[in-house]
Design a protein around this motif. Structure first.
Motif, PDB file in Angstrom:
ATOM      1  N   THR A  39       0.828  -1.204   0.000  1.00  0.00           N
ATOM      2  CA  THR A  39       0.000   0.000   0.000  1.00  0.00           C
ATOM      3  C   THR A  39       0.862   1.255   0.000  1.00  0.00           C
ATOM      4  OG1 THR A  39      -0.124   0.222   2.422  1.00  0.00           O
ATOM      5  CG2 THR A  39      -1.759  -1.201   1.340  1.00  0.00           C
ATOM      6  N   GLU A  40       0.251   2.324  -0.480  1.00  0.00           N
ATOM      7  CA  GLU A  40       0.873   3.647  -0.461  1.00  0.00           C
ATOM      8  C   GLU A  40      -0.052   4.589   0.299  1.00  0.00           C
ATOM      9  OE1 GLU A  40       3.282   6.020  -3.753  1.00  0.00           O
ATOM     10  OE2 GLU A  40       1.138   5.911  -4.220  1.00  0.00           O
ATOM     11  N   SER A  72      -0.470  -6.295  -5.442  1.00  0.00           N
ATOM     12  CA  SER A  72      -1.144  -7.283  -4.609  1.00  0.00           C
ATOM     13  C   SER A  72      -0.952  -8.706  -5.124  1.00  0.00           C
ATOM     14  CB  SER A  72      -2.646  -6.978  -4.538  1.00  0.00           C
ATOM     15  OG  SER A  72      -3.324  -7.942  -3.757  1.00  0.00           O
ATOM     16  N   LYS A  73      -0.798  -9.610  -4.158  1.00  0.00           N
ATOM     17  CA  LYS A  73      -0.863 -11.043  -4.411  1.00  0.00           C
ATOM     18  C   LYS A  73      -1.914 -11.640  -3.486  1.00  0.00           C
ATOM     19  CE  LYS A  73       3.839 -11.741  -6.190  1.00  0.00           C
ATOM     20  NZ  LYS A  73       5.111 -12.508  -6.039  1.00  0.00           N
ATOM     21  N   VAL A  79      -5.557  -4.608  -6.297  1.00  0.00           N
ATOM     22  CA  VAL A  79      -4.936  -3.332  -6.667  1.00  0.00           C
ATOM     23  C   VAL A  79      -6.023  -2.295  -6.981  1.00  0.00           C
ATOM     24  CG1 VAL A  79      -3.555  -2.170  -8.440  1.00  0.00           C
ATOM     25  CG2 VAL A  79      -2.816  -4.375  -7.526  1.00  0.00           C
ATOM     26  N   GLY A  80      -5.786  -1.084  -6.528  1.00  0.00           N
ATOM     27  CA  GLY A  80      -6.707   0.013  -6.805  1.00  0.00           C
ATOM     28  C   GLY A  80      -7.681   0.313  -5.693  1.00  0.00           C
ATOM     29  N   ILE A 104     -11.553  -2.598   3.661  1.00  0.00           N
ATOM     30  CA  ILE A 104     -11.575  -1.903   2.378  1.00  0.00           C
ATOM     31  C   ILE A 104     -12.673  -0.842   2.415  1.00  0.00           C
ATOM     32  CG2 ILE A 104     -12.068  -2.163  -0.082  1.00  0.00           C
ATOM     33  CD1 ILE A 104     -10.800  -4.895   0.016  1.00  0.00           C
ATOM     34  N   LEU A 105     -12.350   0.351   1.955  1.00  0.00           N
ATOM     35  CA  LEU A 105     -13.324   1.424   1.969  1.00  0.00           C
ATOM     36  C   LEU A 105     -14.420   1.173   0.944  1.00  0.00           C
ATOM     37  CD1 LEU A 105     -11.231   4.702   2.342  1.00  0.00           C
ATOM     38  CD2 LEU A 105     -12.450   3.411   4.079  1.00  0.00           C
TER      39      LEU A 105
END
Length: 328
Positions: A39-40, A72-73, A79-80, A104-105
Motif C-alpha cells: 500500500t501507499e 497485490s498477491k 490493486v486500486g 476496504i473502503l
C-alpha cells in the motif's frame, strides 16, 4: 524494490513533544509474497492520544491511515482499492491477507476519503458511541462539551443538537467559537483563555448541566462537574490538558469526588476500542446524518509526509478545526 519513508522515535517525549524527538528514516521493502499486498499512504491521521503512547526508542510511530493498494498477491485486497489500517506514520506498507479493523473502503460517493479518519472513522465512532452510550442525552437537556473545536468535540455537539439538547462548547479561540455556533449549531461557546468558565456557565446554564462530554480534564472539568445537576452523566473521553505533564507531577485541580457523591453523578471513562462490535452502526448513522445535512465537517489538512509531526504538534496549540489530517 520500494523505498518507504517512516517516522521513528529518537528520544522519549518530555513535556511538549519536539521535532528533535523523532526522525525520518528510509526502509527498503522486499518484494511481496503470496497473500500479501503493498500500500501507499494517501492520508495519515494525527490525534492527541498519540502523545500518551510513545513507542520504544527506535520504534515506528503509530497511527491510522487511508492507503491505496498499488501491488497485490491477495484476492481479498486487489490493486486500486483503498484500505483504512493502523500502518503508522509511513509512506508504504506491506500487509498480510488478514482482516483489517477499517477494512476496504466502500463507495464514499461524493465525500472525501479522508473522512474515513474523521467523521466516518475512529473519531466519529467515538463521538457517536461515547456520547449516546454514556451521556444518554434527552430532549431539552443541557450538554457541555470541552475541546469543542476538535474532531470529536465538534461532532458530539452536533449530535447533541440532533437529540434536541442545548449545547455549550468550551474551547480556546473565538474564531473557533464562532465556527461551532454559527456553522455547527452550538447554542453558546466559552473561550476559557479569556473568560471565567464558572461564571459563564452559571449564566448560560442557569438550570444546571445534565451531560458533560470531557475531552480535556483539568480544572475546566472540575468546574463543569461542580455545576452539574443531580444524576448527571459524564463521559470522560480525553485528557489533553494532562498529556504533556510528568505523570508523577500532575497539576492539582479542585476536588470533585464529593460532588460526584452528593449529586450521584454517573462518570465513566470511554475508549471506542471497547465497542468494535458497534462500529458499523456508528459509521452508518454518521453517514446518514452527513447525507441529510445534519452533520457538518471541517478538516485541517497538512500537505506532505515530512510535515506529519508538525501537524501533530499543532494539535497541542489548538490550531486544528475538526479533524487534523496529513495528505501524503
Amino acid at each position: 524494490m520500494i523505498t518507504a519513508k517512516k517516522f521513528i522515535l529518537k528520544r522519549l517525549y518530555s513535556g511538549v513533544p519536539k521535532d528533535t524527538d523523532v526522525d525520518i528514516v528510509e526502509e527498503e521493502l522486499q518484494p511481496i509474497k503470496d497473500g500479501e499486498f503493498l500500500t501507499e499512504a494517501v492520508y495519515i491521521s494525527v490525534d492527541p492520544y498519540m502523545r500518551t503512547f510513545p513507542p520504544n526508542i527506535g520504534a515506528d510511530l503509530e497511527g491510522d491511515q487511508v492507503a491505496k493498494i498499488i501491488e497485490s498477491k491477495s484476492k481479498e485486497y486487489p490493486v486500486g482499492k483503498y484500505v483504512v489500517a493502523s500502518f503508522g506514520w509511513r509512506t508504504h506498507t506491506i500487509a498480510k491477507e488478514i482482516p483489517l479493523p477499517g477494512g476496504i473502503l466502500t463507495d464514499f460517493e461524493n465525500l472525501p476519503l479522508s473522512l474515513a479518519l474523521g467523521m466516518l472513522g475512529m473519531p466519529g465512532n467515538t463521538a457517536y458511541l461515547g456520547f449516546l452510550t454514556i451521556c444518554k442525552p434527552k430532549d431539552g437537556e443541557t450538554v457541555v462539551v470541552s475541546g469543542a473545536g476538535g474532531a470529536v468535540g465538534s461532532h458530539v455537539g452536533q449530535i447533541a443538537k440532533i437529540m434536541g439538547c442545548k449545547v455549550i462548547g468550551i474551547l480556546g479561540d473565538d474564531l473557533k467559537g464562532k465556527y461551532i455556533t454559527e456553522e455547527l449549531g452550538f447554542d453558546h461557546y466559552i473561550n476559557y483563555k479569556r473568560a471565567n468558565v464558572k461564571n459563564e456557565l452559571e449564566k448560560l446554564a442557569p438550570n444546571g448541566i445534565d451531560c458533560y462530554f470531557d475531552n480535556v480534564s483539568g480544572e475546566i472539568s472540575s468546574t463543569v462537574i461542580s455545576l452539574m445537576n443531580e444524576r448527571g452523566r459524564v463521559c470522560v473521553c480525553g485528557a489533553i490538558s494532562e498529556y504533556n505533564y510528568d505523570p508523577h507531577n500532575y497539576p492539582k485541580v479542585s476536588p470533585i469526588l464529593g460532588t460526584i457523591l452528593i449529586k450521584q453523578l454517573y462518570v465513566e471513562g470511554f475508549s471506542v476500542y471497547g465497542f468494535t462490535d458497534r462500529w458499523n452502526e456508528a459509521k452508518e448513522q454518521n453517514w446518514k446524518w452527513i447525507k441529510q445535512g445534519k452533520l457538518k465537517y471541517k478538516e485541517t489538512i497538512t500537505h506532505g509526509f515530512d510535515n506529519t509531526f508538525t501537524a501533530f504538534l499543532d494539535l497541542f496549540q489548538g490550531k486544528n478545526y475538526g479533524k487534523a489530517i496529513v495528505k501524503v
